[in-house]
Scaffold this motif. Sequence first.
Motif, mmCIF file in Angstrom:
data_model
loop_
_atom_site.group_PDB
_atom_site.id
_atom_site.type_symbol
_atom_site.label_atom_id
_atom_site.label_comp_id
_atom_site.label_asym_id
_atom_site.label_seq_id
_atom_site.Cartn_x
_atom_site.Cartn_y
_atom_site.Cartn_z
ATOM 1 N N VAL A 287 0.840 -1.357 0.052
ATOM 2 C CA VAL A 287 0.059 0.223 0.059
ATOM 3 C C VAL A 287 0.658 1.285 -0.064
ATOM 4 O O VAL A 287 1.662 1.293 0.747
ATOM 5 N N HIS B 188 0.686 5.709 -0.461
ATOM 6 C CA HIS B 188 0.178 7.102 -0.452
ATOM 7 C C HIS B 188 1.223 8.153 -0.933
ATOM 8 O O HIS B 188 2.176 8.059 -0.143
ATOM 9 N N THR C 97 -3.537 7.257 -3.806
ATOM 10 C CA THR C 97 -3.288 6.195 -2.864
ATOM 11 C C THR C 97 -3.540 4.928 -3.900
ATOM 12 O O THR C 97 -4.505 4.612 -4.708
ATOM 13 N N GLU D 225 -6.394 5.328 -6.509
ATOM 14 C CA GLU D 225 -7.099 6.806 -6.685
ATOM 15 C C GLU D 225 -6.435 7.710 -6.799
ATOM 16 O O GLU D 225 -5.176 7.833 -6.174
ATOM 17 N N THR E 88 -10.578 6.963 -10.577
ATOM 18 C CA THR E 88 -10.350 5.615 -9.798
ATOM 19 C C THR E 88 -9.948 4.554 -10.657
ATOM 20 O O THR E 88 -10.605 4.631 -11.957
ATOM 21 N N GLU F 102 -12.875 -2.787 -1.912
ATOM 22 C CA GLU F 102 -11.421 -2.067 -2.301
ATOM 23 C C GLU F 102 -11.576 -0.388 -1.898
ATOM 24 O O GLU F 102 -10.783 0.184 -1.544
ATOM 25 N N LEU G 288 -9.489 2.021 0.753
ATOM 26 C CA LEU G 288 -9.010 3.248 0.426
ATOM 27 C C LEU G 288 -9.464 4.195 1.089
ATOM 28 O O LEU G 288 -8.646 5.185 1.476
ATOM 29 N N ASP H 1 -7.267 6.693 3.885
ATOM 30 C CA ASP H 1 -7.334 8.022 3.662
ATOM 31 C C ASP H 1 -7.509 8.765 5.259
ATOM 32 O O ASP H 1 -6.743 9.649 5.604
#
Length: 481
Positions: free
Chosen positions: A203, A205, A250, A272, A281, A457, A461, A465
Amino acid sequence: MAEENFGAHHARKQAISRKAQRRHSRFYERCAHWSFNRSAEVEPIHWHREHWVLAGTALLITLLSGFIMPAWASAMRPVATPAAHALLPLALPKIDRVSTSMPTVDDWQAVRVQPGQTLSDIFNGRGLSMTDLQKVMDAAGDGKAALHTIRPGEEFDFLLGNDGSLKGFRFEQDQSTRAVVRLDGDHPTLTLEQRDMDLREQVAHGTIRSSLYAAGDQAGMNAAMVGKLADLFKYDIDFVQDLRVGDSFTVIYDDIYRDGVRYGEGNIIAAEFINQGKRYTAYRFKKADGDYGWFSEDGRPIEKSFLRIPVDFTRISSKFSTARMHPILGRMRAHKGVDYAAPSGTPIHAAGDGVIRYHGWERGYGNFVVIQHNNTISTAYGHMSRFVKGQHVGEHVRQGEVIGYVGMTGLATGPHLHYEFRVNGVQRNPQTVTLPQPQPLPASQLARFKAQVVKPELARLRELDARIKLARASAPGNNDN
């Protein structure tokens, strides 16, 4: 007579004593009080400094004697003879030398392919002949195809004998299979080894401060994965012109591990991107035909019917305009396309699926290609340095397929692509024209897509966030509150 002799002897002793006292008068003056004479004329003995010194010395000698004498006595004592032990012979099992010998470990030598190298170059570099290479090719079986198309960075393993002869060769037949060719027996053998492959979810960001790649690097993504992220959203975002400081992304993606070691990049599962306040997206989904694709939340394919920009460029050297001073002709003239400056030789891609309608030299455009996509839309590409060999008028091309390379043929002052988007034969601004939207997934697949992909999903996300915002709010020096 005896009394006279005694008196004379006594008188001599006194004379000698007086003489000694006169000669050593100073000593007698200092030590006169040491006398042990008990006569009434001498004072009683008192404990002076000299007495304490003598007493201390005597005590010290006594203590030392107490320690030294026992130690000396122990040192002089004879060493005790150890008790004798009887040794009895025991019958031991015989050692099987064959079963206890260590297995031989093959000494494989790895060679990494360098740019421009061929397989024959690599074999020659190891002192091997074309005959050795042919033996490997003959024994490779279905893996022969992998040896015909080698790429820089690939690795091949060689097993050589003491005389330099080829005993074995290993190569990757595919991502999860290693082929081992052995030539040290009576006949060549081929063994296929299955590698332990697994996917590990990651993951990331990032927030744009200078560039997309810098933000991706700070988020822990490598350049290849950042490139995949850019490819997903390139249909909607111009990452040269549209990117702004503060844009963010992200992404949930897989890394591929082979035999416990990171092997490469997997696929993006969900992503995203916030660009200038607008949210885009992408979700990976297996379609009914078994193929995977990426779709937006409303189920429309991310891959649009047309690429917004068909070349990796460095800058826009000239925009679409109805009146522009021509840099060569020196007069006002409409510029009905967009010029994308790029180094000579940069690949040019077909903006969409279609048929080549024109392929050749065109006055002003130089090397020129026109692709007809449907009844109303066509695209044009000018100033190419060269075409792709084998392409011709009437040939079908797919979106993203290379059709030529950037150059400066025709009326051009520098290497660039002149790109036109035509509707019913009329040029439109490629940067602002409304591109046709692709059709969404069929209703049955759309329901499954939203339930099985988008819902879980999207929740992940949103959770990411929220955690990121909480971390920022609690960070030292935050003045948002």
